[in-house]
Design an enzyme around this catalytic site. Sequence first.
Site, PDB file in Angstrom:
ATOM      1  N   GLU A  34       0.775  -1.238   0.000  1.00  0.00           N
ATOM      2  CA  GLU A  34       0.000   0.000   0.000  1.00  0.00           C
ATOM      3  C   GLU A  34       0.810   1.294   0.000  1.00  0.00           C
ATOM      4  O   GLU A  34       0.610   2.165   0.847  1.00  0.00           O
ATOM      5  CB  GLU A  34      -0.981   0.005   1.192  1.00  0.00           C
ATOM      6  CG  GLU A  34      -2.044  -1.052   1.088  1.00  0.00           C
ATOM      7  CD  GLU A  34      -3.140  -0.944   2.149  1.00  0.00           C
ATOM      8  OE1 GLU A  34      -4.183  -1.581   1.969  1.00  0.00           O
ATOM      9  OE2 GLU A  34      -2.953  -0.209   3.146  1.00  0.00           O
TER      10      GLU A  34
ATOM     11  N   GLU B 100      -7.417  -7.106 -19.562  1.00  0.00           N
ATOM     12  CA  GLU B 100      -6.552  -6.042 -20.068  1.00  0.00           C
ATOM     13  C   GLU B 100      -5.131  -6.041 -19.504  1.00  0.00           C
ATOM     14  O   GLU B 100      -4.195  -5.639 -20.207  1.00  0.00           O
ATOM     15  CB  GLU B 100      -7.182  -4.670 -19.757  1.00  0.00           C
ATOM     16  CG  GLU B 100      -8.516  -4.417 -20.444  1.00  0.00           C
ATOM     17  CD  GLU B 100      -9.109  -3.075 -20.031  1.00  0.00           C
ATOM     18  OE1 GLU B 100      -8.341  -2.092 -19.880  1.00  0.00           O
ATOM     19  OE2 GLU B 100     -10.346  -3.004 -19.847  1.00  0.00           O
TER      20      GLU B 100
END
Length: 368
Positions: free
Chosen positions: A183, A279
Site C-alpha cells: 500500500e 486487459e
Amino acid sequence: MAEASTKLRGVNLGSWLVLEKWMVPSLFEGLAATDETTWCAELGEQAGERLRAHWQRWITRDDFAWLAGRGLNAVRIPLGHWIFGADYPYHRSYGAARYPFVEGGIQVLDQAMAWAQEFGLHVVLDLHAAPGCQNGFDNGGIKDVCEWHTSPEYLEHSLNVLERLAERYAGHPALHAIEVLNEPRWDVPTDYLKAYNLQAYARIRKHCPAQSVAVVFHDGFRDFREYLGFMQAPQYRNVLFDIHRYQCFERSDIDLDIYGHLHKAAGAWKGEADAIINELGLPTLCGEWSLGLDLKVVSLWAEGPFNHAMEHMDEFQKNVAYRGYAAAQLATFEKYQGWFFWNYKTETTPAWCFRECVERGWLPSVFA
C-alpha cells in the site's frame, strides 16, 4: 514450489510482525503510541519482553493447523523493514533510540515458514512497513508520516530487505511469493513506484527463479490501467498484481445500505475483475478484504459520523447481511488468482476476524 496457476485462498497474519493498535489494543493500553515505531520508542527496554510474548501468543502452530484444516492453502505475512535487526536508517520518530525496534522477528518468521511447510501452506512475504513509511498509516509503521519515497537511503534499505528475504528463503518449499511493498500511498509518484518495483524484481530474482517464486506489487491505490504494459512476459515472469478492496473508508461507501454494499461487491467489483483479467496481462490477487463496514472500530484517524449499514439491524438481520456480503465478495474475488482475508484474528471486531467469521457462519466452514 510456486506455480503461477496456483489458486490461493488465504488469510493475512497481521499485527504479528507489524503491530496495529486497533487490532491489539491491549498492547497499547496506557501508552501514547499509535504504531509499532512509537510503541517501541516509548517502551524502550520494556518493549522486548512484551513484544516477544506477543509473538509467541498471537500466532501459533495450532493456527496453521486450523487454517489447513479448513482447506485454506495460503498465508500472507506482513513484516517490517526492521525484520533483520539493527541495520536500518534513522528516522526522527525513533527519538533518542538509534535502533528502537525489538530484535528476533526473523526467528519468528523462520518458525512460521516451518509451520507453513508442515501444513502445506503457501507463504506470501509482504514488506508491510518501509523506512520513512510509505503511506502514513499505522500499518506502514509510522502514523501520519509518508516519507519513504523522499530518501535514496530508504529506497536502498527496502531493496536490501527484499534481497535478504529472497536469499534466506530461496528454495524453501513454503515460499510462494514476495510482495515488494504494501500500500504505497496514492501520492507517491507512479514512475518512482514502477522503478522501485523493477529494482525489487531484479533483487529477488538474484536468488529466487521465476519458476519457484512470484514477485508481487500493489496497485498503490491507483487505477490498474496505469500499469498496462508493465512487467510483462517474457522479460518478467511470475509477476502478480495486488489490489485491496474495502467498503468502509470512503464516505460514498459508508453511506450505502447493505443492498448497495452487495451490489458493489458483486457488480462493480466483478466488472473491475473482468477488466483487469482481460486487459492487464498479469495474474491478480485481492491481497486484503474483510466483512468490516463500521469505520469506527478500525480507524485511529477518521472523523465521524460513524454510520454504517448494520447499525439498525437485529442479530438475525446482521447474520444474513454478513453472509450475503461475504458471499458477494467471494464470488468476485474467486475470479482472481487468489485472495487473502484481512485479518486472521483481532482482539476487537468479528467482522475483521476470519476465524470468528467462520465460527459464526458468516464465511464458509471449508474452502476447498
